[in-house]
Design a protein around this motif. Structure first.
Motif, PDB file in Angstrom:
ATOM      1  N   GLY A 194       3.970 -60.709   2.258  1.00 31.67           N
ATOM      2  CA  GLY A 194       3.714 -61.929   1.643  1.00 31.67           C
ATOM      3  C   GLY A 194       2.552 -61.726   0.665  1.00 31.67           C
ATOM      4  N   LEU A 195       1.375 -62.690   0.623  1.00 30.45           N
ATOM      5  CA  LEU A 195       0.495 -62.649  -0.162  1.00 30.45           C
ATOM      6  C   LEU A 195      -0.882 -61.824   0.272  1.00 30.45           C
ATOM      7  CD1 LEU A 195       0.895 -66.561  -1.063  1.00 30.45           C
ATOM      8  CD2 LEU A 195       1.444 -64.738  -2.481  1.00 30.45           C
ATOM      9  N   ASN A 196      -1.373 -61.329  -0.651  1.00 31.68           N
ATOM     10  CA  ASN A 196      -2.829 -60.750  -0.204  1.00 31.68           C
ATOM     11  C   ASN A 196      -3.643 -61.870  -0.209  1.00 31.68           C
ATOM     12  OD1 ASN A 196      -3.689 -61.358  -2.810  1.00 31.68           O
ATOM     13  ND2 ASN A 196      -4.102 -59.260  -3.285  1.00 31.68           N
ATOM     14  N   ALA A 197      -4.970 -61.547   0.357  1.00 23.85           N
ATOM     15  CA  ALA A 197      -6.071 -62.552   0.616  1.00 23.85           C
ATOM     16  C   ALA A 197      -6.479 -63.529  -0.544  1.00 23.85           C
ATOM     17  CB  ALA A 197      -7.377 -61.772   1.153  1.00 23.85           C
ATOM     18  N   ARG A 198      -6.639 -62.887  -1.591  1.00 24.41           N
ATOM     19  CA  ARG A 198      -7.058 -63.701  -2.872  1.00 24.41           C
ATOM     20  C   ARG A 198      -5.924 -64.630  -3.350  1.00 24.41           C
ATOM     21  NH1 ARG A 198      -8.927 -60.290  -7.983  1.00 24.41           N
ATOM     22  NH2 ARG A 198      -8.311 -62.004  -9.105  1.00 24.41           N
ATOM     23  N   LEU A 199      -4.587 -64.039  -3.330  1.00 24.44           N
ATOM     24  CA  LEU A 199      -3.501 -64.858  -3.644  1.00 24.44           C
ATOM     25  C   LEU A 199      -3.201 -66.027  -2.650  1.00 24.44           C
ATOM     26  CD1 LEU A 199      -0.956 -62.350  -5.209  1.00 24.44           C
ATOM     27  CD2 LEU A 199      -2.438 -64.101  -6.374  1.00 24.44           C
ATOM     28  N   TYR A 259      -3.505 -44.545  14.652  1.00 20.31           N
ATOM     29  CA  TYR A 259      -3.817 -45.819  14.021  1.00 20.31           C
ATOM     30  C   TYR A 259      -2.983 -46.019  12.705  1.00 20.31           C
ATOM     31  CZ  TYR A 259      -7.418 -49.660  13.127  1.00 20.31           C
ATOM     32  OH  TYR A 259      -8.057 -50.869  12.839  1.00 20.31           O
ATOM     33  N   TYR A 260      -2.226 -46.785  12.621  1.00 20.18           N
ATOM     34  CA  TYR A 260      -1.190 -46.986  11.584  1.00 20.18           C
ATOM     35  C   TYR A 260      -1.827 -48.122  10.378  1.00 20.18           C
ATOM     36  CZ  TYR A 260       1.944 -43.567  12.819  1.00 20.18           C
ATOM     37  OH  TYR A 260       2.686 -42.337  13.023  1.00 20.18           O
ATOM     38  N   TYR A 261      -1.541 -47.840   9.184  1.00 18.36           N
ATOM     39  CA  TYR A 261      -1.691 -48.829   7.998  1.00 18.36           C
ATOM     40  C   TYR A 261      -0.615 -48.752   7.064  1.00 18.36           C
ATOM     41  CZ  TYR A 261      -3.315 -44.710   5.391  1.00 18.36           C
ATOM     42  OH  TYR A 261      -3.429 -43.606   4.556  1.00 18.36           O
ATOM     43  N   PRO A 262      -0.328 -50.098   6.367  1.00 16.04           N
ATOM     44  CA  PRO A 262      -1.063 -51.262   6.471  1.00 16.04           C
ATOM     45  C   PRO A 262      -0.380 -52.023   7.301  1.00 16.04           C
ATOM     46  CG  PRO A 262       0.265 -51.243   4.435  1.00 16.04           C
ATOM     47  CD  PRO A 262       0.343 -49.807   5.306  1.00 16.04           C
ATOM     48  N   ALA A 263      -0.909 -53.464   7.613  1.00 21.33           N
ATOM     49  CA  ALA A 263       0.039 -54.399   8.322  1.00 21.33           C
ATOM     50  C   ALA A 263       0.672 -55.122   7.209  1.00 21.33           C
ATOM     51  CB  ALA A 263      -0.869 -55.282   9.209  1.00 21.33           C
ATOM     52  N   PHE A 264       1.880 -54.587   6.850  1.00 17.37           N
ATOM     53  CA  PHE A 264       2.941 -55.183   5.805  1.00 17.37           C
ATOM     54  C   PHE A 264       3.119 -56.803   6.209  1.00 17.37           C
ATOM     55  CE2 PHE A 264       5.741 -52.307   8.311  1.00 17.37           C
ATOM     56  CZ  PHE A 264       6.397 -53.290   8.872  1.00 17.37           C
ATOM     57  N   TRP A 265       3.015 -56.980   7.447  1.00 14.63           N
ATOM     58  CA  TRP A 265       3.280 -58.240   7.854  1.00 14.63           C
ATOM     59  C   TRP A 265       2.051 -59.219   7.696  1.00 14.63           C
ATOM     60  CZ3 TRP A 265       3.466 -54.045  10.878  1.00 14.63           C
ATOM     61  CH2 TRP A 265       2.331 -53.751  11.778  1.00 14.63           C
ATOM     62  N   GLU A 266       0.714 -58.783   7.580  1.00 15.42           N
ATOM     63  CA  GLU A 266      -0.475 -59.553   7.174  1.00 15.42           C
ATOM     64  C   GLU A 266      -1.279 -58.906   6.105  1.00 15.42           C
ATOM     65  OE1 GLU A 266      -1.634 -61.463  11.578  1.00 15.42           O
ATOM     66  OE2 GLU A 266      -1.519 -59.148  11.494  1.00 15.42           O
ATOM     67  N   GLY A 267      -0.933 -59.348   5.139  1.00 14.79           N
ATOM     68  CA  GLY A 267      -1.414 -58.836   3.963  1.00 14.79           C
ATOM     69  C   GLY A 267      -2.988 -59.519   3.380  1.00 14.79           C
ATOM     70  N   GLY A 268      -2.798 -60.823   3.747  1.00 14.10           N
ATOM     71  CA  GLY A 268      -4.024 -61.765   3.771  1.00 14.10           C
ATOM     72  C   GLY A 268      -3.902 -62.881   4.428  1.00 14.10           C
ATOM     73  N   PRO A 269      -3.834 -62.777   5.824  1.00 16.06           N
ATOM     74  CA  PRO A 269      -3.838 -63.915   6.710  1.00 16.06           C
ATOM     75  C   PRO A 269      -4.765 -64.944   6.838  1.00 16.06           C
ATOM     76  CG  PRO A 269      -4.191 -61.750   8.048  1.00 16.06           C
ATOM     77  CD  PRO A 269      -4.314 -61.605   6.522  1.00 16.06           C
ATOM     78  N   ALA A 270      -4.557 -66.148   6.766  1.00 16.44           N
ATOM     79  CA  ALA A 270      -5.050 -67.230   6.898  1.00 16.44           C
ATOM     80  C   ALA A 270      -5.597 -67.754   8.463  1.00 16.44           C
ATOM     81  CB  ALA A 270      -4.733 -68.427   5.892  1.00 16.44           C
ATOM     82  N   VAL A 271      -6.877 -68.054   8.569  1.00 16.10           N
ATOM     83  CA  VAL A 271      -7.036 -69.017   9.951  1.00 16.10           C
ATOM     84  C   VAL A 271      -7.635 -70.397   9.382  1.00 16.10           C
ATOM     85  CG1 VAL A 271      -8.663 -68.911  11.829  1.00 16.10           C
ATOM     86  CG2 VAL A 271      -8.026 -66.746  10.945  1.00 16.10           C
TER      87      VAL A 271
END
Length: 368
Positions: free
Chosen positions: A120-125, A236-248
């Protein structure tokens, strides 16, 4: 004018002023009533960046209203189970929650789009889509049927891909893996053989230690270090392709929010906006040091292979197509996010990506 007439007129004016004051006082009191709300968080106090966001909202609201509007904050499990926070708000058990929308995909997969979906979207987007792209209006139109209203109140930035007991070299290594993972990511990974588990943050370590699960994702280095996952799973793997910029989000009982004076609604909105920025700022400042500490303590840092990323990307598109075909709410919000994503990444690759790539090269060469 004689003195007696003057004082008679002055007396009348004084009575009028006093009456106006008497009338104004109740109006002011009505506009600034004393209100106490309860906020339940989905996060334990030990995860201070996440939990403190709730207390920061409460502090800002109290200070802005001179203590008239108080919000009592409760950690996960103190009054409501962590994964039932929004349910309690919807039912009116509490007025407010600080939680992630994707915890509630069991009710409707549309909830996932309020937090993050794979690729999905990164944090900025994410923030831009919510505030400028109409995303939060679309989310709230969907939430109305659940008697909920939501405001963005935090973003972690791109997360880590998680902790694994064994090395994950190929897609075949994912088959049969029991992994704690939330939201639609579980449905995506199940297409490549993973068995997803949804477990609250405070219970993940024990499940990993006992072997109930083989892997877990959570947030990023700062929180993961606090939870001690490196002690029971070293990869320890990266990235979380399922959480590119998750909102709370801050979730409100819609009826309770609408009943607030407009000034209190504005105070709450501004408090959430402040916390939304603050959470990302704190994680950006804290994660680098925590990552160094994790590696020093034995964590083995590895990227997911390109093959794994490609296969999971394809699986994600299949999931979205399947859900969109039978869920109009999901399709409407997903289509909006997709359109925003295409333009957003067109711009970011020209500006930020070019600049960031050059600066990262300097960091690797030690020339910063």
């Amino acid at each position: 004018m004689d003195r007696r007439a003057f004082f008679r007129q002055a007396g009348v004016a004084g009575v009028g002023a006093a009456a106006a004051t008497a009338l104004a006082a109740p109006a002011v009191a009505q506009e600034n009533p004393e209100i106490t709300w309860r906020l339940t968080s989905s996060f334990p106090k030990s995860l201070d960046v996440l939990f403190d966001s709730a207390t920061e909202i409460a502090k800002s609201v109290s200070e802005a209203t001179g203590g008239k509007f108080k919000i009592q904050t409760y950690a996960a499990g103190e009054i409501v189970p962590p994964l039932q926070a929004a349910d309690a708000v919807s039912a009116g058990t509490v007025e407010m929650a600080h939680t992630c929308a994707y915890y509630y995909v069991g009710k409707d997969p549309t909830f996932a789009l309020g937090t993050a979906v794979p690729f999905g979207l990164n944090a900025r987007l994410t923030n831009s889509w919510f505030t400028v792209g109409g995303g939060n209006d679309l989310l709230n139109a969907f939430l109305e049927q659940h008697n909920l209203y939501a405001l963005p109140a935090g973003n972690t930035g791109a997360q880590m891909g998680g902790w694994f007991r064994k090395e994950i070299k190929t897609v075949d290594d994912l088959k049969g893996l029991k992994m704690r993972i939330a939201g639609l990511a579980g449905q995506v990974l199940s297409k490549v053989g993973v068995t997803p588990q949804q477990i609250a943050g405070g219970d993940v370590y024990a499940a990993l230690e006992k072997g109930t699960i083989d892997a877990t994702e959570f947030v990023g280095p700062y929180d993961d270090h606090k939870l001690g996952f490196y002690k029971v799973a070293k990869y320890y793997y990266y990235p979380a392709f399922w959480e590119g910029g998750p909102a709370v989000h801050a979730f409100f009982n819609r009826e309770k929010f609408n009943a607030l004076p407009k000034s209190y609604q504005r105070v709450l909105t501004d408090a959430c906006a402040r916390v939304n920025a603050l959470m990302l700022e704190r994680y950006d400042a804290l994660n680098a040091k925590a990552l160094r500490e994790l590696v020093a303590q034995g964590a083995i840092l590895k990227p997911f292979s390109q093959d794994i990323m490609d296969v999971c990307y394809k699986a994600a598109q299949e999931v979205y197509a399947e859900i969109s075909a039978k869920n109009e709410n999901f399709k409407k919000i997903y289509d909006s996010q997709q359109a925003f994503k295409k333009d957003g990444y067109l711009w970011l690759q020209i500006a930020d990506y070019s600049f960031d790539t050059f600066m990262m090269m300097q960091q690797r060469k030690g020339t910063l």
